[in-house]
Write a protein that holds these residues in place. Structure first.
Motif, PDB file in Angstrom:
ATOM      1  N   ILE A  38      41.313  17.199   8.263  1.00 40.36           N
ATOM      2  CA  ILE A  38      41.740  18.075   7.808  1.00 40.36           C
ATOM      3  C   ILE A  38      42.207  18.092   7.286  1.00 40.36           C
ATOM      4  O   ILE A  38      42.573  19.469   7.100  1.00 40.36           O
ATOM      5  N   LEU A  41      39.882  20.641   5.620  1.00 44.39           N
ATOM      6  CA  LEU A  41      40.020  21.829   6.002  1.00 44.39           C
ATOM      7  C   LEU A  41      40.885  22.314   5.701  1.00 44.39           C
ATOM      8  O   LEU A  41      40.897  23.679   4.843  1.00 44.39           O
ATOM      9  N   GLN A  69      50.016  23.584  12.328  1.00 41.90           N
ATOM     10  CA  GLN A  69      49.488  24.836  11.945  1.00 41.90           C
ATOM     11  C   GLN A  69      49.680  24.811   9.832  1.00 41.90           C
ATOM     12  O   GLN A  69      50.928  24.419  10.446  1.00 41.90           O
ATOM     13  N   VAL A 116      35.825  25.445   8.888  1.00 46.21           N
ATOM     14  CA  VAL A 116      37.370  25.699   9.388  1.00 46.21           C
ATOM     15  C   VAL A 116      37.112  26.420  10.290  1.00 46.21           C
ATOM     16  O   VAL A 116      37.935  25.564  11.376  1.00 46.21           O
ATOM     17  N   ASN A 117      37.105  27.303  10.422  1.00 51.49           N
ATOM     18  CA  ASN A 117      36.652  28.253  11.684  1.00 51.49           C
ATOM     19  C   ASN A 117      36.712  27.841  13.234  1.00 51.49           C
ATOM     20  O   ASN A 117      37.142  27.517  13.729  1.00 51.49           O
ATOM     21  N   SER A 120      38.957  25.314  14.462  1.00 49.60           N
ATOM     22  CA  SER A 120      40.396  25.275  14.517  1.00 49.60           C
ATOM     23  C   SER A 120      40.051  25.690  16.295  1.00 49.60           C
ATOM     24  O   SER A 120      39.425  26.788  16.368  1.00 49.60           O
ATOM     25  N   SER A 121      41.174  25.707  16.880  1.00 50.75           N
ATOM     26  CA  SER A 121      41.304  26.207  17.867  1.00 50.75           C
ATOM     27  C   SER A 121      42.117  26.938  18.038  1.00 50.75           C
ATOM     28  O   SER A 121      42.053  28.591  18.872  1.00 50.75           O
ATOM     29  N   PHE A 123      42.486  30.480  14.760  1.00 55.55           N
ATOM     30  CA  PHE A 123      42.266  30.780  12.867  1.00 55.55           C
ATOM     31  C   PHE A 123      42.073  32.001  12.703  1.00 55.55           C
ATOM     32  O   PHE A 123      41.465  33.530  13.219  1.00 55.55           O
ATOM     33  N   PHE A 161      45.536  28.173  10.281  1.00 50.10           N
ATOM     34  CA  PHE A 161      44.501  27.551  11.432  1.00 50.10           C
ATOM     35  C   PHE A 161      45.213  26.036  11.944  1.00 50.10           C
ATOM     36  O   PHE A 161      46.336  25.852  11.434  1.00 50.10           O
ATOM     37  N   LEU A 162      44.908  26.458  12.595  1.00 44.96           N
ATOM     38  CA  LEU A 162      45.140  24.592  13.578  1.00 44.96           C
ATOM     39  C   LEU A 162      43.983  24.251  13.865  1.00 44.96           C
ATOM     40  O   LEU A 162      43.419  24.646  15.020  1.00 44.96           O
ATOM     41  N   ALA A 163      43.808  23.107  13.366  1.00 41.21           N
ATOM     42  CA  ALA A 163      42.704  22.106  13.383  1.00 41.21           C
ATOM     43  C   ALA A 163      42.414  21.787  15.200  1.00 41.21           C
ATOM     44  O   ALA A 163      43.451  21.524  16.024  1.00 41.21           O
ATOM     45  N   ASP A 164      41.203  21.535  15.949  1.00 43.62           N
ATOM     46  CA  ASP A 164      41.504  21.637  17.703  1.00 43.62           C
ATOM     47  C   ASP A 164      41.410  20.100  17.575  1.00 43.62           C
ATOM     48  O   ASP A 164      40.489  19.207  17.838  1.00 43.62           O
TER      49      ASP A 164
END
Length: 607
Positions: A38, A41, A69, A116-117, A120-121, A123, A161-164
């Motif tokens: 994380i 990213l 986020q 990163v894209n 991420s859930s 992006f 972005f929000l890491a999945d």
């Protein structure tokens, strides 16, 4: 099994990244370690913004972390509007292949922002250029929608972005790790302002600030600070042992060093010898050195996507070798500094002579100890080695680790349950010697310390370290804690760079096992025990593990495999290392007794 055309598959770019994230960001992790995915990213997004600053565009970068986020806003030139989607979602697309746009950048392969894209859930990336904005939403690398239009905003790029959590699990951000990352960026880019949730980070003195703010020991002379075109150096010597380096390439912290760090170590020895006109031993010159070196090169070649080790030997476009570049710079700049600062030169000479004197004083013992360690290594009952070691040309070499255990019962359980490819075990006889205040002579006189040093292969420097993780594995009781302190004291005294470079860890093992006929839970804290009881019911069986030897090999496999919990031992400027060692490991027994009495806590026994 049959092998046919149907077995050959082609993955979309985002699917490949999600199936093989380790190729792009290293390990996933949950945020408990600074090299967890994380944080990589965040770094991948920041690299692009910092590259803009390095090219003279945008003096501020804003980072906002709200829960999980992350938003990064820079004020650079902005990504060309028509290419925004390709930059965010088409592999091997970017401006950094053409060194006219980005001469000395970190990201060169057009992968980082795409990783990163894909991971991420959610992006979202937007670019503003000349009052026109294009904004695109993605989910797991797939485009969802986009908007564009005129805006009254400054040029630049905003990435959110929000890491999945499907990949990263129950993760959270540690702001200390993020702050350290941002400080490193500012040390390498004097004048750049980075704001984390509104709090600014900025450096006026570059690498000099890095040494003064992050090294947890006293310098014997004021740090030497040297700057040239595409190179900056800060260095001093401490009062302990070992070598400590902070090395950077194009703003990237190369934690595993590389060709530039090797060249710097060689250059220091060469310049010092020529300045004092004496053929000092290289180990005496570099003993207790603390240095930071930053170079900027065109088209750097790193040994992995995470860019922790430089592999470049040449510096395009002139083709000057990294080695020649660094040696030539130090030969002039460091030599001039020592001539202009005779007090520093005198202190440095005295330090080298003291190191030489101590080395010669123990040379006899050292020779015998080496011979003993060499013979013992053939039949070393204390070491159960693994097959792969740090530095081997194998994709799993970085997984290599060694567990330092107390007693035969604990080492027996770990040995039976370990991965023989990557996990070694070193068994202590009992409580090791308290080395605080002793000289390095004790390392060779003490059989256990001598064999441990030989097993790790760190007698001369960290270059030969055989394991990426050195893990102290003791019981979770008073005696176990004492052994931890004794081992940490040993490493702090004689091999502090093992800790500075992030190789020393503490193994966390469960305190309780809670189970019923259907499920078993291993609990590391009282809170986890209570939660497990709620799941298993009030009649569940609770076992309190008093020592590692009580845990069966089958169970131990759970704790040193994929779910291993490790706590890294850290050193920072905020840690008064000398004072802490003197108080807790010194001869002030009565002071410690009073401290224990004043801070004693009595807890109710668990029913």
């Amino acid at each position: 099994m049959d092998y046919s055309e149907e077995d050959i598959k082609t993955l979309d770019w985002q699917e490949h990244i999600r199936r093989r994230p380790g190729m792009y960001i290293g390990k996933l992790g949950d945020g408990s370690q600074p090299d967890d995915g994380i944080y990589i990213l965040i770094k991948e997004v920041l690299d692009n913004s910092v590259d803009e600053y390095m090219m003279g565009h945008g003096k501020q970068i804003e980072i906002t972390v709200a829960g999980r986020q992350v938003t990064v806003r820079d004020y650079g030139r902005g990504i060309p509007i028509g290419k925004l989607e390709e930059v965010a979602s088409r592999m091997n697309t970017g401006a950094k292949y053409d060194n006219k746009a980005f001469k000395k950048s970190v990201g060169l392969n057009g992968v980082g922002i795409k990783a990163v894209n894909a991971l991420s859930s959610s992006f979202v990336i937007s670019s503003v250029r000349d009052n026109f904005e294009r904004k695109i939403w993605f989910s797991k690398g797939m485009k969802v929608r986009e908007e564009s239009g005129e805006v009254a905003a400054k040029n630049g790029v905003t990435t959110t972005f929000l890491a999945d959590d499907e990949l990263f699990g129950d993760y959270s951000y540690n702001f200390d790790f993020i702050e350290t990352m941002l400080k490193n960026y500012t040390y390498l880019n004097s004048g750049l302002v980075m704001r984390l949730n509104g709090v600014p980070f900025v450096s006026k003195n570059g690498l000099l600030d890095l040494l003064n703010e992050t090294v947890g020991e006293e310098f014997i002379y004021p740090p030497i600070h040297l700057k040239g075109e595409d190179i900056e150096v800060a260095m001093s010597h401490g009062s302990g042992y070992g070598e400590s380096y902070f090395s950077f390439v194009n703003g990237q912290h190369t934690t595993q060093g590389g060709t530039h760090q090797v060249a710097f170590r060689e250059a220091i020895v060469k310049v010092i010898r020529e300045f004092y006109r004496k053929d000092f031993d290289a180990l005496d010159i570099r003993s207790s050195i603390i240095a930071a070196v930053s170079v900027k090169v065109e088209e750097p070649v790193f040994e992995s996507q995470t860019k922790t080790k430089l592999g470049s030997k040449e510096m395009a476009p002139g083709g000057i070798s990294v080695r020649t570049f660094i040696i030539d710079f130090l030969k002039e700049a460091l030599d001039n500094y020592l001539h202009k600062n005779p007090v520093t030169a005198e202190v440095l000479l005295k330090k080298i002579q003291e190191a030489e004197k101590e080395r010669k004083a123990i040379s006899g013992i050292q020779k015998k100890a080496r011979e003993f360690a060499k013979k013992a290594s053939l039949h070393n009952k204390k070491l159960r080695d693994c097959r792969l070691h740090l530095g081997d040309k194998n994709e799993r070499a970085d997984e290599s680790s060694i567990f330092i255990t107390e007693g035969d019962s604990a080492s027996g359980s770990i040995t039976k349950s370990r991965d023989v490819n990557t996990q070694a075990v070193f068994s202590l006889r009992g409580k090791p010697l308290n080395t605080y205040g002793l000289t390095k002579k004790v390392v060779y006189e003490n059989e256990e310390f001598n064999l441990l040093q030989a097993a790790l292969n760190i007698e001369e420097d960290m270059e030969g370290l055989r394991y990426n993780k050195v893990i102290v594995s003791t019981d979770a009781d008073v005696d176990g804690m004492h052994i931890r302190l004794l081992l940490i004291t040993f490493f702090l005294q004689f091999f502090p760079d093992l800790i500075r470079n992030g190789h020393l860890y503490i193994l966390q093992t469960p305190l309780f096992r809670v189970r019923n006929k259907k499920e078993t839970h291993y609990c590391y804290t009282d809170a986890e025990r209570i939660a497990a009881l709620k799941k298993c019911g009030a009649t569940a069986e609770i076992t309190r593990f008093k020592g590692l030897g009580e845990i069966s090999p089958d169970e131990f496999r759970e704790f040193i495999g994929e779910n291993i919990r490790l706590e890294r031992v850290r050193m920072t400027k905020a840690d008064p290392i000398h004072d802490l060692l003197e108080f807790y490991m010194g001869k002030n027994t009565m002071e410690r007794q009073d401290f224990i009495i004043d801070n004693l806590k009595v807890e109710e026994e668990i029913a």
